[in-house]
Motif scaffolding. Structure first.
Motif, PDB file in Angstrom:
ATOM      1  N   ILE C 260       0.824  -1.220   0.000  1.00 54.09           N
ATOM      2  CA  ILE C 260       0.000   0.000   0.000  1.00 54.09           C
ATOM      3  C   ILE C 260       0.855   1.266   0.000  1.00 54.09           C
ATOM      4  CG2 ILE C 260      -1.870  -1.142   1.197  1.00 54.09           C
ATOM      5  CD1 ILE C 260      -0.960   0.206   3.736  1.00 54.09           C
ATOM      6  N   VAL C 261       2.154   1.099  -0.092  1.00 54.18           N
ATOM      7  CA  VAL C 261       3.029   2.269  -0.028  1.00 54.18           C
ATOM      8  C   VAL C 261       2.749   3.200  -1.213  1.00 54.18           C
ATOM      9  CG1 VAL C 261       5.429   3.020  -0.008  1.00 54.18           C
ATOM     10  CG2 VAL C 261       4.795   0.853   1.064  1.00 54.18           C
ATOM     11  N   PRO C 262       2.517   4.482  -0.961  1.00 56.83           N
ATOM     12  CA  PRO C 262       2.309   5.402  -2.083  1.00 56.83           C
ATOM     13  C   PRO C 262       3.543   5.407  -2.983  1.00 56.83           C
ATOM     14  CG  PRO C 262       1.906   6.492   0.020  1.00 56.83           C
ATOM     15  CD  PRO C 262       2.500   5.178   0.335  1.00 56.83           C
ATOM     16  N   GLY C 263       3.316   5.267  -4.305  1.00 55.82           N
ATOM     17  CA  GLY C 263       4.448   5.160  -5.224  1.00 55.82           C
ATOM     18  C   GLY C 263       4.701   3.707  -5.590  1.00 55.82           C
ATOM     19  N   TRP C 264       4.119   2.790  -4.819  1.00 49.88           N
ATOM     20  CA  TRP C 264       4.203   1.360  -5.135  1.00 49.88           C
ATOM     21  C   TRP C 264       2.844   0.858  -5.620  1.00 49.88           C
ATOM     22  CZ3 TRP C 264       7.264  -1.881  -0.970  1.00 49.88           C
ATOM     23  CH2 TRP C 264       8.587  -1.436  -0.937  1.00 49.88           C
ATOM     24  N   MET C 331      -1.737   9.729 -12.790  1.00 46.31           N
ATOM     25  CA  MET C 331      -2.614   9.104 -11.789  1.00 46.31           C
ATOM     26  C   MET C 331      -2.443   9.763 -10.425  1.00 46.31           C
ATOM     27  SD  MET C 331      -4.460   7.165 -13.347  1.00 46.31           S
ATOM     28  CE  MET C 331      -5.322   6.527 -11.924  1.00 46.31           C
ATOM     29  N   SER C 332      -1.214  10.126 -10.093  1.00 45.90           N
ATOM     30  CA  SER C 332      -1.010  10.718  -8.769  1.00 45.90           C
ATOM     31  C   SER C 332      -1.829  11.991  -8.644  1.00 45.90           C
ATOM     32  CB  SER C 332       0.472  11.035  -8.558  1.00 45.90           C
ATOM     33  OG  SER C 332       0.834  12.098  -9.416  1.00 45.90           O
ATOM     34  N   TRP C 333      -2.014  12.665  -9.783  1.00 48.57           N
ATOM     35  CA  TRP C 333      -2.850  13.864  -9.740  1.00 48.57           C
ATOM     36  C   TRP C 333      -4.323  13.476  -9.872  1.00 48.57           C
ATOM     37  CZ3 TRP C 333      -5.723  15.348 -14.180  1.00 48.57           C
ATOM     38  CH2 TRP C 333      -6.478  16.504 -14.002  1.00 48.57           C
ATOM     39  N   TYR C 334      -4.616  12.595 -10.824  1.00 45.39           N
ATOM     40  CA  TYR C 334      -6.008  12.292 -11.183  1.00 45.39           C
ATOM     41  C   TYR C 334      -6.705  11.539 -10.048  1.00 45.39           C
ATOM     42  CZ  TYR C 334      -9.931  10.606 -13.993  1.00 45.39           C
ATOM     43  OH  TYR C 334     -11.165  10.350 -14.486  1.00 45.39           O
ATOM     44  N   SER C 335      -5.959  10.681  -9.344  1.00 44.25           N
ATOM     45  CA  SER C 335      -6.578   9.895  -8.263  1.00 44.25           C
ATOM     46  C   SER C 335      -7.118  10.822  -7.174  1.00 44.25           C
ATOM     47  CB  SER C 335      -5.532   8.966  -7.651  1.00 44.25           C
ATOM     48  OG  SER C 335      -4.547   9.768  -7.023  1.00 44.25           O
ATOM     49  N   GLY C 336      -6.513  12.002  -7.039  1.00 46.20           N
ATOM     50  CA  GLY C 336      -6.962  12.923  -6.000  1.00 46.20           C
ATOM     51  C   GLY C 336      -6.620  12.413  -4.613  1.00 46.20           C
ATOM     52  N   ASN C 337      -5.776  11.375  -4.546  1.00 55.06           N
ATOM     53  CA  ASN C 337      -5.383  10.820  -3.257  1.00 55.06           C
ATOM     54  C   ASN C 337      -4.210  11.624  -2.699  1.00 55.06           C
ATOM     55  OD1 ASN C 337      -3.657   9.281  -1.449  1.00 55.06           O
ATOM     56  ND2 ASN C 337      -5.050   7.569  -1.835  1.00 55.06           N
ATOM     57  N   GLU C 338      -4.359  12.165  -1.488  1.00 49.45           N
ATOM     58  CA  GLU C 338      -3.324  13.069  -0.965  1.00 49.45           C
ATOM     59  C   GLU C 338      -1.975  12.369  -0.872  1.00 49.45           C
ATOM     60  OE1 GLU C 338      -5.300  12.908   3.345  1.00 49.45           O
ATOM     61  OE2 GLU C 338      -3.310  13.813   3.410  1.00 49.45           O
ATOM     62  N   TYR C 339      -1.987  11.072  -0.509  1.00 51.89           N
ATOM     63  CA  TYR C 339      -0.714  10.383  -0.323  1.00 51.89           C
ATOM     64  C   TYR C 339      -0.032  10.126  -1.660  1.00 51.89           C
ATOM     65  CZ  TYR C 339      -2.836   9.822   4.224  1.00 51.89           C
ATOM     66  OH  TYR C 339      -3.439  10.083   5.428  1.00 51.89           O
ATOM     67  N   GLU C 340      -0.832   9.684  -2.653  1.00 50.64           N
ATOM     68  CA  GLU C 340      -0.268   9.473  -3.982  1.00 50.64           C
ATOM     69  C   GLU C 340       0.338  10.776  -4.484  1.00 50.64           C
ATOM     70  OE1 GLU C 340       0.195   6.860  -5.756  1.00 50.64           O
ATOM     71  OE2 GLU C 340      -0.706   5.549  -4.256  1.00 50.64           O
ATOM     72  N   ARG C 341      -0.433  11.836  -4.320  1.00 47.86           N
ATOM     73  CA  ARG C 341       0.025  13.132  -4.813  1.00 47.86           C
ATOM     74  C   ARG C 341       1.344  13.483  -4.139  1.00 47.86           C
ATOM     75  NH1 ARG C 341      -0.974  17.308  -2.662  1.00 47.86           N
ATOM     76  NH2 ARG C 341      -0.541  19.356  -3.554  1.00 47.86           N
TER      77      ARG C 341
END
Lengths: 962, 186, 469
Positions: C260-264, C331-341
């Motif tokens: 679940i690590v952001p970036g993985w 995706m990091s932008w489109y997902s809208g997930n703060e951690y991904e971003r």
């Protein structure tokens, strides 16, 4: 006598200076291998030491004292193997007692808990008390009576001291001096008195490096007598702290205060009818209290006095605060700092009377000290007499003045003029090095004594184990002086109380006192407050050039007495998260002005004295003010503490004990490497810690659970497991947590968590299962400081379990996320996949498998982990099972509150609650019903079993716009 | 010992008669003719696979792919069953809140075991069907046979053939204008 | 550099140019002799470069042995890994090596199915590379264990404790995938070698060589019946290896994608890992083939056509990888997930490793674009340099994924930086040494080009000429 003494004195002088003597001391006390930090060489060293330690450690281990000591638990029969017994005793800091229950496995003390029946503990303890168990087994404790560094015997010591006493006796004891710390022990005091009456010319000096000097002096200024002041936070609505950190263990009664204060905050959060207390604090250096304060006024320590007098004189800038106080007559507290000037104390006393708090929220009693004196003056007198050659014999009980006496007194130079110097101490420390005689002192878990708590309650200190290293107590030594060398400490204590309580019921009284750990009705009665003399006027802003220096006992190792305790050394300091160091705290702006930064090593020069230490930029630190912590820079503390940090006592002068102006700093070098456990100071863009004001909370109760953080119950494509028997869970109240770190050390003690040393901490490999995250929020000049304890969340959908290839971490049927050490192969994948990063890995063989004596300190219910294995918080599964087994034996369900985790038990603020979520009436289940309840990262659908209660603040609307 | 050694001029029972050709085409031609002659027990030896040669000597086999198909099915089901059995029967544990039989997680292993077993079967099956390893074979008695692994193409009509007659067969082969014709001692 | 006289067996050593995959004037015999000649060359006639290269590589092997010994004595603590970055070089190198291996299987299997005849003269070479790369890769997961001596616990085997692996973990998938991959690659390689072993047996001068090759050839005699089954088996292997090679790197990417690590935690990982693998693999083939072809004067067998085709494959897979990077960013932008971003911002400039990200963009995306120009593709030194750059870039990619993502995940309090130690580096360079040593031994001791397949090529080219005539 004279000439002989003369050469002898000179010869020691020579000896001390020559190489041979140094070398000799080196192997006599092998305490000075500086690289304890390096596990490798530490282990090597200990293997060599092994044998000698084993002798002391092992022989001591399984023997109980021959006197009858009374177990605390219901079943006082002989011990059952595998079943711990608890004994009530008391640990003293600066003379003041905290009642504890010591856990004993087969006669081996393994853990210290607070004594719920003791007023200064209420079941909680601070970090240092938790760590005291390690000091008991410390292989570096002195183990032999020495004379000039040669092994000697108790008999010889008796002979030598008696001879000196008799010699002094010819002059009514003139030239014979006793130096102790602050004494509250009625027995010891009476023994000393007995000696002094026999030898009227002899003198008794007291000196406590971080004692209550200001409080005493302040009381004397205000009331003309050293009245003891106690604060009742349970009754206080408005609290104004004048640089007083009443949550830190440096404050007597801090545990009680934390309990009362957090109880009020909790109550207000649970039902809007009850008023939350409001806490203002004016301080120079960020403190635990400052962290919980609703309003924090940042000012140089020297300014606090003016702030205080402003309150009394109704200065405009503090109008709002004063109005608030006035609005709550008899329900306010103005509490002066232990480390503020007597003047501030006087002003506070005056204010409390003026506002009608005296007698209600602020109560007065007789002093708890057996003989309250101005200790600084007392020490100064001793030094003067020593320098004048008026002192022929000096017996030092426990203290370490060579290390911690104010620098301007030049204690050591004076000490060298004394013919016969004897030292009783846990360690062969800096003072012992300069004394002819050194006698190992018995640890409080090894000795009989008694002591008073901050409000007078007497506890009997009873030993759990024979002295591991043949230590002696102060009573034994004073008994020599009173010609009762044959009388044991036990006899003395018992005799004293027998005299106090003649009559047939003494035996019962004695038994009960031992059993409860408190002596019924021994607390001092409240005194009607004597009229307060007007406080002396505060000098106008002094135009002192240069920086202000503020001295404080270190948040982890205190005044340095426990410096050799590796648990404390590795305990992150609450505010800075720094380990294995003290540093010079400086504010961001001031650092910028001086062009210095964190890691710069600077010379701090203050009135001609100089020390060198590394800088640490501390958000919230007052401008133009440096904070230095005592307790470091030890040279003869032991393998752990030697050469760690710098000695701030070297700057301290008897005139200005806690703060001094006019310091200058000059950079010597850059890039000093600290070992901190937290590198990111803020929450960046995330929100692990959620806080609001009470007002906002009542308007929007769900603020801690924003919509976007919620996940639908049916998010997973798989059905949820249901846990039908037990469902363990924990709730942590961020509104109560003071960040004191006691839970961290309690966890370390309970779960045999190893120490890794500075290098490893610097690499990011510290092992604490329960860490306390500290976040700064707001302007770096004066940010809010948040504390968040983070144990394992025991997620129901634990990401760590999914990725373990060998099923070394799996879920129990009760929802515990279990770690199977023996199965772990160490892929560390679980740690990567743990969003909370609560898993700890044994990169090295961290656990010390070699030192025999340390083995004694381990909890037999918890396995000691080996190299290459992952470990983490287990919710104290050993405690859970112990209770469950009890329940099964008695054929009854486990009661709520019966299982208490180590962190929960130690917490003074009762911030941590553990229990069964399947029982709707359990405390934890109820807490999780609250609106404030939120799970850390619950948006990841990990379904954490540990959840948090959001922090609430109660700002003064007049001061906080918007 | 699998080294070609010279036994040709030694008297002894005959394994067959072998003709050597320069290029694949003429070998193919000869093979077809031999078959038309009615010879059945024969084999061709070439330094690389030659298209249509097997058909020419009237050989076909598809056992390899059959074996591999079966093996693949066994591998796949075996892999899945292993996972299922480990997590549901042998060592059941609550892991990450997943059910004991969290089958989606077993697919990678199922696939890998499938490939593994099939590949091993393909190679082992091929070798066994080919009767390899075979330490000794008469054709190696022909001195020039070492060219069979370099640049020459051989056709061998075996003595076991019903129509085989040393003289006639030798003559027949000589008619195919080969480089050389030699007896193959068994 | 000056090399000694081409040895007599070989005919023309002129490069026939980009359209030919084999030099002129070759017949069955000459290709056989030229390739086998490399092996049967007298020891003293081995090119000097080979000796130097092997000496250097072997030095690194010893470094590796030292590093591993120290590792076993002290534990993984000798590396820079810590919490939160509990995986460091070991995993980076593992993924890198596995990736490199993939080109071999691709060339031998997929190009075989696609009937790309130009693969013929490089497939043996590439397959060996696969074997050795997988060998290097396979060591890291074991070395990086806290208790390496228990590595076998990841295998399902009956034991008295009746404990079994946990097949939901991608690491167990790895065990199956990598071991399958290693086995299949070995079978493929060996099967391909059998007819050539026969050739070597029959060409061998001295009896020892004859015995060794004879044993390996298992009595292969090139019977038409054998060839039929052989070709079926070989084709099946190719058919099975093709999905296998894709599955293997997909599984490797699951190590990250399943976490679940952001970036993985990204669905694009499997395809973009596979593309990356082929990308780095072809780069490595070029890195090795270019010097060897020169040292042994194989220009007429490994022709410009090969070099150019491989360059094109590199260009193509490189673009897929670039698309992968783009998708991650999107995706990091489109997902809208703060951690991904945050993870992506951290990767690009917030964190301490931002420069590694830009360096990898330079190596993997910008520089290889030069391959669009035919001139560049035809200029061997440039191609060689680009292949090296891509190797570095792909290593950096894995570093960025593994280390940068871990250094800052969810809870800011436990963020931290990982700094590799000297032992991290020694272990890494050590495996490079091992890989090269094995390669050098292989090209000296075994036919580096599939002889019987070259004969087929000769046959085809001849027949086409006949048609032309």
């Amino acid at each position: 006598m004279k000439p002989e003494a003369h050469n002898y004195w000179r010869s020691l002088e020579e000896l001390a200076s020559t190489e041979e003597f140094r070398a000799y001391v080196e192997d006599e006390f092998p305490n000075r291998t500086p690289d304890w930090n390096n596990p490798g060489s530490r282990r090597k060293f200990l293997r060599l030491m092994g044998a000698s330690i084993a002798l002391a450690g092992v022989t001591g281990c399984t023997k109980q004292p021959k006197e009858v000591i009374v177990p605390y638990v219901r079943s006082p029969e002989e011990m059952v193997p595998g079943k711990p017994l608890f004994y009530a005793t008391a640990m003293t800091f600066a003379g003041l007692a905290t009642g504890v229950l010591a856990e004993s496995h087969m006669g081996r003390p393994t853990k210290v808990e607070g004594n719920p029946e003791h007023p200064a503990s209420l079941g909680a303890t601070d970090a240092a008390t938790q760590a005291s168990i390690l000091s008991l087994y410390d292989p570096d404790r002195s183990q032999i009576i020495t004379r000039d560094g040669n092994i000697s015997g108790w008999g010889d010591f008796i002979a030598a001291v008696s001879r000196a006493r008799d010699a002094a006796g010819l002059k009514k004891g003139a030239g014979f001096r006793i130096l102790t710390g602050t004494v509250t022990s009625p027995t010891l005091a009476s023994q000393i008195q007995e000696f002094l009456t026999a030898f009227p010319q002899a003198k008794w000096h007291q000196y406590e490096p971080c004692g209550r000097h200001s409080a005493r002096a302040g009381a004397v200024t205000a009331f003309g007598a050293p009245v003891n002041t106690i604060y009742r936070f349970d009754r206080a609505d408005v609290i104004v702290s004048l640089d007083c950190d009443f949550f830190s263990s440096a404050m007597p009664g801090s545990l009680r205060y934390a309990r009362d204060y957090s109880a009020r905050r909790r109550a207000a959060a649970e039902n809007s009818s009850s008023v939350p207390p409001r806490l203002y604090i004016a301080e120079s250096t960020p403190s635990l209290t400052g962290g919980l304060a609703d309003h924090r006024f940042r000012m140089a320590a020297g300014e606090v006095a003016r702030f205080a007098s402003g309150l009394s004189s109704g200065a405009p800038e503090v109008q709002a605060i004063y109005k608030d106080l006035e609005a709550h007559p008899g329900a306010g507290i103005v509490i002066p700092g232990e480390h503020q000037s007597p003047q501030v104390h006087a002003i506070a006393h005056a204010l409390n009377q003026k506002l009608g708090n005296a007698g209600k929220t602020v109560v007065y009693t007789d002093p708890v000290e057996a003989a309250p004196v101005d200790e600084i003056a007392s020490l100064a007198e001793l030094v003067k007499d020593m320098r004048d050659g008026a002192v022929e014999t000096l017996v030092i009980f426990g203290g370490n003045p060579v290390y911690n006496a104010p620098a301007d007194l030049n204690f050591l130079d004076a000490l060298k003029k004394v013919n016969l110097r004897a030292h009783l101490g846990l360690y062969s420390d800096e003072t012992a090095a300069w004394c002819h005689w050194h006698v190992p002192e018995a640890h409080y878990l090894e000795s009989w004594s008694d002591a008073r708590a901050y409000e007078g309650t007497v506890s009997i200190v009873q030993p759990l184990i024979l002295p591991l290293y043949g230590g002696r107590s102060s009573h034994d030594v004073i008994n020599i002086l009173t010609n009762r060398a044959d009388q044991s400490a036990y006899d003395s204590v018992r005799a004293y109380w027998q005299a106090k309580r003649p009559g047939k019921d003494f035996e019962d009284f004695w038994q009960i006192s031992l059993h409860d750990g408190v002596m019924a009705g021994s607390a001092f009665p409240e005194r009607t407050p004597p009229p307060v003399k007007p406080a002396p006027p505060v000098a106008a802003a002094s135009a002192a050039q240069g920086l202000e220096v503020v001295f404080r006992p270190d948040p982890s190792v205190g005044d340095g007495g426990m410096a050799n305790n590796a648990w404390l050394q590795e305990m992150p300091k609450p505010q800075s998260k720094m380990t294995w160091n003290n540093a010079v705290w400086i504010s961001p702006k001031t650092a910028e002005r001086l062009g210095v930064t964190t890691g710069d090593v600077v010379d701090i020069e203050l009135s001609g004295r100089k020390v060198q230490g590394p800088l640490w930029i501390m958000p919230g630190q007052a401008e133009e003010s440096l904070t230095l912590h005592f307790g470091y820079g030890r040279t003869r503390a032991g393998r752990v503490a030697d050469g760690v940090g710098f000695n701030a006592y070297a700057l301290r002068s008897s005139a200005s004990l806690w703060q001094a102006a006019g310091a200058t700093i000059t950079r010597k070098s850059r890039g000093y490497e600290f070992a901190t456990t937290q590198h990111t100071q803020t929450m960046e863009e995330h929100d692990p810690f959620r806080a609001a004001t009470y007002a906002h909370f009542h308007k929007e109760p769900e603020f801690a659970r924003p919509e976007e953080k919620q996940v639908p119950k049916d998010l997973s494509m798989f059905p949820m497991w249901n846990y039908d028997q037990h469902k363990w869970g924990m709730s942590i109240d961020l509104n109560s947590c003071t960040g004191c770190q006691a839970c961290t050390i309690a966890c370390q003690s309970e779960n045999n968590i190893p120490v890794v040393g500075k290098e490893e901490v610097a690499k990011g490999r510290h092992m604490n299962w329960l860490r306390i995250d500290r976040y700064f929020d707001g302007q770096p000049e004066n940010p809010r400081m948040y504390f968040q304890p983070v144990p394992c969340m025991h997620c129901e959908n634990a990401p760590c379990e999914l990725v373990c290839p060998v099923a070394a971490t799996v879920h129990s049927t009760e929802g515990l996320n279990e770690m199977v050490y023996n199965r772990c192969v160490g892929t560390r994948y679980c740690s990567n996949n743990c969003p909370y990063k609560v898993r700890r890995f044994n990169f090295f063989l961290y656990a010390d498998w070699d030192t025999k004596s340390l083995m004694g300190s381990r909890n037999p219910d918890v396995s000691v982990r080996s190299r290459g294995v992952m470990e983490k918080c287990t919710y104290c599964v050993q405690r859970i099972n112990r209770v469950k087994i009890e329940g099964e034996k008695q054929d009854r369900p486990v009661r709520d509150g019966e299982i208490i985790t180590a962190c929960q038990q130690v917490c003074p603020a009762e911030a941590i609650v553990f229990g069964d979520l399947n029982d709707p009436n359990s405390r934890v289940a109820k807490l999780k019903q609250q609106h404030r309840d939120y799970g850390l990262l619950e948006e990841l659908n990990t379904r954490p079993r540990t959840t948090y209660l959001a922090r609430l603040r109660n700002p003064n609307p007049e001061l906080e716009k918007g | 010992m699998i080294t070609p050694h010279d036994k040709s001029n030694k008297q002894g029972s005959l394994y067959g008669i072998m003709a050597e050709f320069d290029d694949p085409e003429s070998l193919l031609e000869a093979a077809r003719r031999a078959r038309d002659e009615g010879y059945r027990a024969m084999d061709a030896y070439t330094p690389m696979p030659v298209e249509g040669l097997a058909e020419a000597i009237g050989f076909s086999s598809n056992w390899v792919q059959r074996l591999v198909l079966v093996a693949g099915l066994c591998g796949a089901s075996g892999g899945f069953l292993l996972c299922w059995w480990m997590t549901v029967i042998a060592y059941p544990h609550v892991v990450a809140g997943r059910p004991l039989n969290s089958w989606p997680a077993y697919i990678p292993i199922t696939f890998e075991t499938m490939v593994l077993i099939s590949c091993i079967t393909a190679v082992v099956g091929m070798l066994t069907l080919n009767g390899l390893p075979q330490p000794y074979h008469p054709v190696f008695n022909v001195p020039r046979f070492e060219h069979a692994s370099r640049d020459k193409f051989f056709l061998c009509i075996e003595a076991s053939d019903s129509k085989f007659d040393p003289a006639a067969t030798r003559q027949f082969l000589l008619d195919q204008n080969p480089q050389e014709v030699s007896d193959v001692a068994s | 550099m000056k090399t000694e006289e081409p040895e007599p067996a070989s005919v023309a050593t002129l490069d026939p140019g980009p359209e030919k995959i084999i030099g002129p004037g070759h017949n069955f015999g000459s290709v056989t002799d030229e390739i086998a000649g490399v092996v049967f060359r007298p020891f003293t006639k081995t090119p000097r470069q080979l000796f130097i290269g092997f000496a250097f590589a072997f030095l690194l092997v010893n470094l590796f042995l030292v590093a591993v010994t120290w590792l076993f004595i002290r534990g993984v603590s000798v590396w820079g890994i810590m919490i939160p970055v509990a995986w460091g070089f070991a995993i980076v190198n593992f993924v890198w090596w596995i990736g490199i291996g993939h080109a071999g299987t691709l060339i031998s299997a997929i190009l075989l199915l696609l009937k790309q005849d130009w693969r013929t003269s490089i497939n043996r070479f590439a397959e060996s590379m696969t074997l050795f790369a997988v060998a290097c890769a396979g060591m890291f997961p074991i070395l990086h264990l806290g208790r390496p001596w228990l590595a076998y616990w990841l295998l399902p085997y009956p034991n008295t404790m009746w404990m079994w692996p946990q097949p939901r973990s991608p690491l167990v998938w790895d065990v199956f995938a990598v071991s399958t991959y290693a086995t299949v690659s070995l079978l493929f390689w060996f099967t391909g070698l059998i007819p050539d072993f026969a050739t070597m047996r029959d060409k061998a001068g001295n009896s020892t060589a004859r015995r060794i090759f004879g044993t390996l050839a298992m009595g292969w005699r090139g019977s038409a019946k054998h060839w039929t089954r052989y070709q079926k088996a070989y084709l099946l292997l190719a058919g099975l290896s093709t999905p296998l090679v894709i599955s293997v790197h997909s599984v490797v990417s699951f190590d990250f994608a399943v976490a679940i690590v952001p970036g993985w935690h990204t669905t694009i990982f499997p395809p973009y890992f596979v593309a990356g693998a082929i990308y780095s693999g072809f780069a490595m083939v070029l890195t090795l083939a270019i010097p060897v072809r020169r040292w042994y004067h194989l220009e007429d067998l490994i022709t410009m056509r090969h070099i150019e085709c491989m360059s094109k494959v590199m260009l193509g897979t490189g673009l897929i990888v670039a698309y992968g990077y783009g998708m991650e960013a999107f995706m990091s932008w489109y997902s809208g997930n703060e951690y991904e971003r945050y993870a992506f911002l951290n990767r690009m400039w917030l964190g301490g490793y931002w420069w590694t990200y830009w360096l990898l963009i330079l190596c993997n995306i910008l520089i290889p674009q030069a391959l669009w120009s035919r001139k560049v593709r035809m200029h061997i030194p440039t191609v060689f340099v680009i292949s090296l750059v891509v190797n570095v870039g792909m290593w950096l990619e894995r570093f960025v994924i593994v280390v940068t993502s871990l250094s800052r995940d969810f809870v800011p309090s436990s963020w931290g930086m990982y700094y590799p130690t000297v032992w991290d580096w020694s272990t890494y360079f050590g495996t490079i040494g091992l890989f090269l040593s094995l390669m050098f031994l292989f090209i000296r001791g075994l036919p580096a080009i599939s002889i019987f397949e070259m004969r087929e090529v000769v046959h085809h080219t001849e027949s086409t000429h006949d048609h032309a005539a």
